[in-house]
Design a protein around this motif. Structure first.
Motif, PDB file in Angstrom:
ATOM      1  N   GLU A 194       0.831  -1.078   0.099  1.00 11.00           N
ATOM      2  CA  GLU A 194       0.128  -0.004  -0.142  1.00 11.00           C
ATOM      3  C   GLU A 194       0.955   1.191   0.044  1.00 11.00           C
ATOM      4  O   GLU A 194       0.448   2.365  -0.586  1.00 11.00           O
ATOM      5  N   GLU A 195       1.930   1.414   0.662  1.00 14.76           N
ATOM      6  CA  GLU A 195       2.741   2.551   0.832  1.00 14.76           C
ATOM      7  C   GLU A 195       3.125   3.015  -0.250  1.00 14.76           C
ATOM      8  O   GLU A 195       2.928   4.419  -0.614  1.00 14.76           O
ATOM      9  N   PRO A 196       3.822   2.250  -1.196  1.00 11.63           N
ATOM     10  CA  PRO A 196       4.355   2.901  -2.637  1.00 11.63           C
ATOM     11  C   PRO A 196       3.453   3.377  -3.396  1.00 11.63           C
ATOM     12  O   PRO A 196       3.542   4.473  -4.078  1.00 11.63           O
ATOM     13  N   LEU A 197       2.043   2.770  -3.354  1.00 11.95           N
ATOM     14  CA  LEU A 197       0.870   3.606  -3.974  1.00 11.95           C
ATOM     15  C   LEU A 197       0.404   4.822  -3.485  1.00 11.95           C
ATOM     16  O   LEU A 197       0.241   5.788  -4.261  1.00 11.95           O
ATOM     17  N   LEU A 198       0.582   4.941  -2.327  1.00 12.45           N
ATOM     18  CA  LEU A 198       0.129   6.169  -1.694  1.00 12.45           C
ATOM     19  C   LEU A 198       1.145   7.190  -1.929  1.00 12.45           C
ATOM     20  O   LEU A 198       0.996   8.329  -2.144  1.00 12.45           O
ATOM     21  N   ARG A 199       2.443   6.830  -1.777  1.00  9.48           N
ATOM     22  CA  ARG A 199       3.488   7.747  -2.004  1.00  9.48           C
ATOM     23  C   ARG A 199       3.611   8.220  -3.452  1.00  9.48           C
ATOM     24  O   ARG A 199       4.039   9.507  -3.961  1.00  9.48           O
ATOM     25  N   ASP A 200       3.217   7.431  -4.223  1.00  9.68           N
ATOM     26  CA  ASP A 200       3.320   7.695  -5.720  1.00  9.68           C
ATOM     27  C   ASP A 200       2.351   8.694  -6.242  1.00  9.68           C
ATOM     28  O   ASP A 200       2.457   9.491  -7.042  1.00  9.68           O
ATOM     29  N   LEU A 201       1.165   8.524  -5.525  1.00  9.31           N
ATOM     30  CA  LEU A 201       0.020   9.445  -5.594  1.00  9.31           C
ATOM     31  C   LEU A 201       0.486  10.879  -5.244  1.00  9.31           C
ATOM     32  O   LEU A 201       0.248  11.934  -6.058  1.00  9.31           O
ATOM     33  N   ALA A 202       1.004  11.102  -4.283  1.00  6.86           N
ATOM     34  CA  ALA A 202       1.631  12.420  -3.659  1.00  6.86           C
ATOM     35  C   ALA A 202       2.736  12.779  -4.595  1.00  6.86           C
ATOM     36  O   ALA A 202       2.717  14.108  -4.856  1.00  6.86           O
ATOM     37  N   ALA A 203       3.543  11.981  -5.139  1.00  6.05           N
ATOM     38  CA  ALA A 203       4.560  12.465  -6.167  1.00  6.05           C
ATOM     39  C   ALA A 203       4.116  12.925  -7.333  1.00  6.05           C
ATOM     40  O   ALA A 203       4.698  13.740  -7.873  1.00  6.05           O
ATOM     41  N   ARG A 204       2.994  12.359  -7.723  1.00  3.56           N
ATOM     42  CA  ARG A 204       2.627  12.868  -9.167  1.00  3.56           C
ATOM     43  C   ARG A 204       1.558  13.993  -9.087  1.00  3.56           C
ATOM     44  O   ARG A 204       1.421  14.728 -10.259  1.00  3.56           O
ATOM     45  N   GLN A 205       1.047  13.946  -7.933  1.00  2.71           N
ATOM     46  CA  GLN A 205      -0.003  15.289  -7.909  1.00  2.71           C
ATOM     47  C   GLN A 205       0.487  16.393  -7.142  1.00  2.71           C
ATOM     48  O   GLN A 205       0.823  16.373  -5.980  1.00  2.71           O
ATOM     49  N   SER A 206       0.155  17.457  -7.544  1.00  2.00           N
ATOM     50  CA  SER A 206       0.726  18.771  -7.032  1.00  2.00           C
ATOM     51  C   SER A 206       0.149  19.214  -5.692  1.00  2.00           C
ATOM     52  O   SER A 206       0.530  19.905  -5.087  1.00  2.00           O
ATOM     53  N   ASN A 207      -1.275  18.792  -5.470  1.00  2.88           N
ATOM     54  CA  ASN A 207      -2.155  19.110  -4.516  1.00  2.88           C
ATOM     55  C   ASN A 207      -2.504  17.802  -3.363  1.00  2.88           C
ATOM     56  O   ASN A 207      -3.312  17.867  -2.783  1.00  2.88           O
ATOM     57  N   VAL A 208      -1.290  17.028  -3.318  1.00  2.00           N
ATOM     58  CA  VAL A 208      -1.330  15.969  -2.571  1.00  2.00           C
ATOM     59  C   VAL A 208       0.159  15.843  -1.819  1.00  2.00           C
ATOM     60  O   VAL A 208       0.997  15.943  -2.202  1.00  2.00           O
ATOM     61  N   THR A 209      -0.065  15.550  -0.512  1.00  2.00           N
ATOM     62  CA  THR A 209       1.167  15.628   0.259  1.00  2.00           C
ATOM     63  C   THR A 209       0.832  14.296   1.289  1.00  2.00           C
ATOM     64  O   THR A 209      -0.134  13.952   1.779  1.00  2.00           O
ATOM     65  N   PHE A 210       2.085  13.601   1.301  1.00  2.00           N
ATOM     66  CA  PHE A 210       2.225  12.295   2.114  1.00  2.00           C
ATOM     67  C   PHE A 210       2.937  12.388   3.380  1.00  2.00           C
ATOM     68  O   PHE A 210       4.286  12.832   3.183  1.00  2.00           O
ATOM     69  N   TYR A 211       2.421  12.516   4.677  1.00  2.00           N
ATOM     70  CA  TYR A 211       3.054  12.681   5.996  1.00  2.00           C
ATOM     71  C   TYR A 211       3.097  11.157   6.724  1.00  2.00           C
ATOM     72  O   TYR A 211       2.089  10.748   6.724  1.00  2.00           O
ATOM     73  N   ASP A 212       4.215  10.682   7.041  1.00  2.00           N
ATOM     74  CA  ASP A 212       4.212   9.442   7.820  1.00  2.00           C
ATOM     75  C   ASP A 212       4.751   9.573   8.988  1.00  2.00           C
ATOM     76  O   ASP A 212       6.121   9.916   9.228  1.00  2.00           O
TER      77      ASP A 212
END
Length: 358
Positions: free
Chosen positions: A292-310
């Protein structure tokens, strides 16, 4: 029998039923029901025009404390709520929130692999929609979805009547027991299972019954972690058996949400909240998280209005302390924990101090 007499008899019975219901309600209120009516929607409508941030998701959203975040906010989470239902609620909420800047979606390992869609458990869905805003345009292309909101409201009323009846009978039983035995009934509280939370009365900021106050003792954490992991992994596996494309479907829902927010200049923040290590490091949970984690980080990397905080290890040092103060249980935060986490999110957004998220 004349029509006049029949009307009098019907009027008598109607009056008697009304009086009986009123007396039952007064007694149940006087005897302090265990739970108050759900006031979350009322609070949302009152605050909606000034809200800058909304949190969604399941019970882990109670780890977001808006005053500590430094922005007016409200939570639309519900216990056990999946990603599709979160996206649905936000779609309903957006027309009410003209000043919205951020949407915070706390996520836990296994959540991307879980969905209650198609599980035939309508009661659970209706419970999670009790704090869903009423559609601003009811007769629209989403009419079937809007009708589900109506059914959820009816379910909520029926559930509260049923609950009030149960509370009434329990309180009468308790009074009789105390009178006969001259001692209070055993409450059954155990420090590893149920802990008194005397301040959880109001639905503050949309958090049902307010933020958790009483932390779980350290000695209980491993036991509680095993139970939590088993339940969450089992739910995810059932979802994947029911629909092998659950993760892909959830990612698609998130992608649609991102595009909707982008057009409104709103930023999506995906947050992994702090967890007790015995919970987060569980092999069964990590097996799902590695996917799951790579999918979420990839979404944040591709979209300018998404940030991923762990922030999963934000409180790692607290596990060494003699007394736990920040965890309500192995994977939920107390009010103190929520305040610290929200302050850290604020620092990450403002860039005024180094961000502790991974």
């Amino acid at each position: 029998m004349s029509i006049f007499n029949s009307s009098k008899i019907l009027g008598f019975f109607a009056g008697a039923i009304t009086v009986s219901l009123l007396v039952a309600w007064l007694i149940s209120e006087t005897l302090a029901p265990a739970e108050s009516p759900d006031t979350r929607l009322r609070g949302f409508y009152t605050a909606s025009s000034d809200l800058e941030v909304v949190s969604l998701g399941n019970s882990h959203a109670s780890g977001i404390h808006f005053p500590s975040l430094g922005m007016p906010g409200y939570s639309l989470f519900s216990n056990g709520m999946d990603i599709p239902t979160s996206v649905w609620k936000l779609r309903l909420a957006i027309p009410y929130t003209p000043k919205l800047r951020y949407v915070i979606l706390p996520l836990v390992p296994s959540q991307l692999s879980h969905s209650s869609q198609g599980s035939d458990n309508n009661n659970a869905l209706y419970n999670r929609l009790q704090n869903a805003p009423w559609p601003k345009v009811f007769f629209s292309s989403d009419l079937l979805s809007n009708l589900t909101i109506v059914r959820a409201r009816i379910h909520g009323v029926a559930a509260y009547i049923s609950h009030a009846n149960t509370v009434f009978r329990e309180r009468v039983t308790d009074l009789g027991y105390i009178h006969l035995s001259n001692r209070p009934r055993d409450t059954g509280f155990h420090d590893c299972i149920r802990r008194p939370n005397h301040q959880q009365t109001a639905d503050e900021f949309g958090v049902r019954h307010g933020y958790k106050i009483t932390p779980m003792p350290r000695k209980c954490m491993k036991w509680r972690s095993r139970k939590s992991v088993a339940g969450q992994v089992n739910a995810a596996k059932k979802s994947l058996i029911r629909n092998p494309n659950t993760r892909a479907d959830n990612m698609q829902k998130l992608a649609h949400l991102v595009e909707t927010l982008k057009h409104k200049n709103v930023h999506l923040i995906l947050v992994i909240p702090p967890f007790w290590s015995a919970y987060f490091d569980s092999p069964d949970l990590q097996e799902l998280w590695h996917i799951e984690e790579p999918l979420l980080r990839d979404l944040a990397a591709r979209q300018s209005n998404v940030t991923f905080y762990d922030f999963h290890d934000l409180f790692a040092d607290h596990e060494m302390l003699p007394k736990n103060t920040v965890y309500y249980d192995d994977n939920h935060l107390t009010l103190k924990g929520a305040q610290i986490l929200s302050q850290e999110i604020r620092h990450c957004l403002n860039g005024d101090t180094p961000c502790k998220a991974q």
